[in-house]
Write a protein that holds these residues in place. Structure first.
Motif, mmCIF file in Angstrom:
data_model
loop_
_atom_site.group_PDB
_atom_site.id
_atom_site.type_symbol
_atom_site.label_atom_id
_atom_site.label_comp_id
_atom_site.label_asym_id
_atom_site.label_seq_id
_atom_site.Cartn_x
_atom_site.Cartn_y
_atom_site.Cartn_z
ATOM 1 N N LYS A 126 0.859 -1.182 0.000
ATOM 2 C CA LYS A 126 0.000 0.000 0.000
ATOM 3 C C LYS A 126 0.897 1.236 0.000
ATOM 4 O O LYS A 126 1.856 1.320 0.786
ATOM 5 N N ALA A 127 0.592 2.178 -0.852
ATOM 6 C CA ALA A 127 1.410 3.382 -0.964
ATOM 7 C C ALA A 127 1.549 4.067 0.388
ATOM 8 O O ALA A 127 0.582 4.203 1.143
ATOM 9 N N ASN B 123 4.321 7.074 2.566
ATOM 10 C CA ASN B 123 5.529 7.848 2.843
ATOM 11 C C ASN B 123 6.422 8.039 1.607
ATOM 12 O O ASN B 123 7.635 7.845 1.658
ATOM 13 N N GLY B 124 5.810 8.423 0.513
ATOM 14 C CA GLY B 124 6.570 8.689 -0.695
ATOM 15 C C GLY B 124 6.834 7.464 -1.550
ATOM 16 O O GLY B 124 7.480 7.569 -2.607
ATOM 17 N N LEU B 125 6.382 6.315 -1.139
ATOM 18 C CA LEU B 125 6.550 5.067 -1.905
ATOM 19 C C LEU B 125 5.194 4.640 -2.459
ATOM 20 O O LEU B 125 4.208 4.572 -1.712
ATOM 21 N N SER B 126 5.157 4.366 -3.753
ATOM 22 C CA SER B 126 3.906 3.939 -4.371
ATOM 23 C C SER B 126 3.649 2.463 -4.072
ATOM 24 O O SER B 126 4.520 1.739 -3.544
ATOM 25 N N GLU B 127 2.469 2.037 -4.454
ATOM 26 C CA GLU B 127 2.126 0.613 -4.285
ATOM 27 C C GLU B 127 3.078 -0.266 -5.080
ATOM 28 O O GLU B 127 3.516 -1.321 -4.607
ATOM 29 N N ALA B 128 3.421 0.179 -6.288
ATOM 30 C CA ALA B 128 4.354 -0.591 -7.109
ATOM 31 C C ALA B 128 5.745 -0.618 -6.475
ATOM 32 O O ALA B 128 6.449 -1.644 -6.526
ATOM 33 N N ASP B 129 6.161 0.498 -5.875
ATOM 34 C CA ASP B 129 7.468 0.542 -5.208
ATOM 35 C C ASP B 129 7.536 -0.487 -4.086
ATOM 36 O O ASP B 129 8.523 -1.226 -3.951
ATOM 37 N N LYS C 71 5.133 3.081 8.348
ATOM 38 C CA LYS C 71 5.857 4.303 7.983
ATOM 39 C C LYS C 71 6.998 4.537 8.969
ATOM 40 O O LYS C 71 6.882 4.268 10.162
ATOM 41 N N ARG D 226 13.205 5.696 -1.254
ATOM 42 C CA ARG D 226 13.537 6.071 -2.628
ATOM 43 C C ARG D 226 14.718 7.043 -2.611
ATOM 44 O O ARG D 226 14.779 7.961 -1.798
#
Length: 362
Positions: free
Chosen positions: A159-160, A162-168, A251, A296
């Motif tokens: 789940k997206a 703290n600046g990270l997407s779901e894909a990340d 997070k 990231r």
């Protein structure tokens, strides 16, 4: 004495009726009429065994022929019945042999095939349980219900955050899972002490630290990041490793950088034995808890291993080399002192400097 009335009268009329008249050549060349043919056939039927009807009766349609065919079939019929009975007997023998071959092996304490749950060791017995040649090495312990290998490492849904997407995070979870597997399930790491797969998954900067400190004496020894049995102490009794644990994500910030902290806490239960000594087989329980910071940087998703703690049982204490030293049932020396504990209990955090003590079960 007969009278004259009884005497035959050979008059002219009698003589004409009894006379034999030879047919002429023209009459003999003429084909016989229907009446003549019927008389000839009746004569042939009356001719008995020497005629056509008699010969046909032997070979096919007469009563004698039917009797002889029955006499010829009866031995063949009996032979067929005997063959069927013999075939059924052979099948029964084969079925019995297969059942005997595949039957469950008798479980006898005398040959070590029964898994005996050990309590607090006494007299130097480390509390290991010998699986024996026919036993399940995990039977009689909580590990029996654990998943096999990688199946026991389940990652949370990405789940997206703290600046990270779901894909990340989906990508990061795959890499964290590989890191756990390489550190605790890769046979080269665990039994051959070659952690190449693990080190390749580290961030290049952290990889340099790992290589520098690997097998160095002291508290910074990076061998403690892995599960590796000391040389000459253990080999696999069975290939399966039982795994149970949890992975959570939250997070977090590290040195002011936003990201997600992934926390994993797993039990790895190995079936090990002394090299070439299957009679010494036992379970070794290793608990490992790690934290990985995901963030990231420069447009890339990066991982950094921030913490790793572990404990093992039954094993020798205070070896200080970062390796696991299994303690077998036949090891000499007294049982370790200190408070007993359950190696399957994950309700408390792993102590940084645990007191070497006894285990209640393995």
């Amino acid at each position: 004495m007969p009278s004259d009335a009884d005497e035959p009268v050979f008059d002219e009329e009698f003589i004409r009726g009894a006379a034999f008249t030879e047919p002429s050549a023209q009459e003999r060349s003429r084909p016989p009429g229907r009446l003549r043919r019927m008389r000839d056939r009746r004569a042939l039927r009356r001719s008995g065994p020497s005629g056509r009807a008699g010969r046909r009766g032997l070979g096919g349609r007469g009563p004698l022929g039917r009797r002889r065919r029955r006499e010829r079939r009866e031995p063949t019929h009996r032979r067929a019945v005997l063959q069927v009975i013999a075939g059924v007997a052979v099948l029964l023998m084969i079925s019995t042999g297969l059942w005997w071959w595949n039957r469950p092996a008798p479980r006898d304490e005398a040959d070590g095939s029964v898994i005996i749950e050990q309590g607090v060791p006494d007299g130097g017995n480390p509390g290991g349980a010998a699986p024996g040649a026919h036993g399940d090495p995990f039977a009689g312990s909580p590990a029996a219900s654990y998943a096999d290998g990688e199946a026991g490492i389940q990652m949370p849904d990405p789940k997206a955050a703290n600046g990270l997407s779901e894909a990340d995070l989906a990508l990061a979870y795959v890499r964290v899972r590989k890191l756990i597997v390489a550190a605790n399930l890769d046979p080269a790491t665990v039994y051959e002490r070659k952690p190449d797969a693990f080190r390749r998954l580290l961030d290049p900067a952290q990889r340099r630290t790992f290589d520098r400190d690997l097998d160095e004496k002291g508290e910074h020894n990076s061998r403690t990041w892995l599960t590796s049995f000391a040389a000459g102490t253990a080999e696999r009794a069975v290939p399966t490793v039982k795994v149970h644990g949890t992975v959570t994500a939250a997070k977090a910030r590290d040195q002011g950088r936003p990201g997600v902290k992934v926390t994993a806490d797993h039990l790895f239960v190995y079936a090990v034995q002394r090299p070439g000594r299957p009679e010494t087989a036992m379970r070794e329980v290793v608990r490992r808890a790690i934290e990985v910071f995901v963030y990231r940087e420069g447009g890339e998703v990066k991982l950094w291993l921030t913490r790793t703690d572990s404990s093992s049982a039954p094993s020798a204490c205070d070896m200080g080399d970062g390796f696991v030293h299994p303690r077998y049932r036949d090891d000499r020396g007294g049982a370790p002192g200190g408070e007993s504990h359950d190696p399957y209990d994950q309700s408390k955090p792993i102590q940084e400097d645990p007191e070497c003590g006894q285990v209640t079960r393995v």
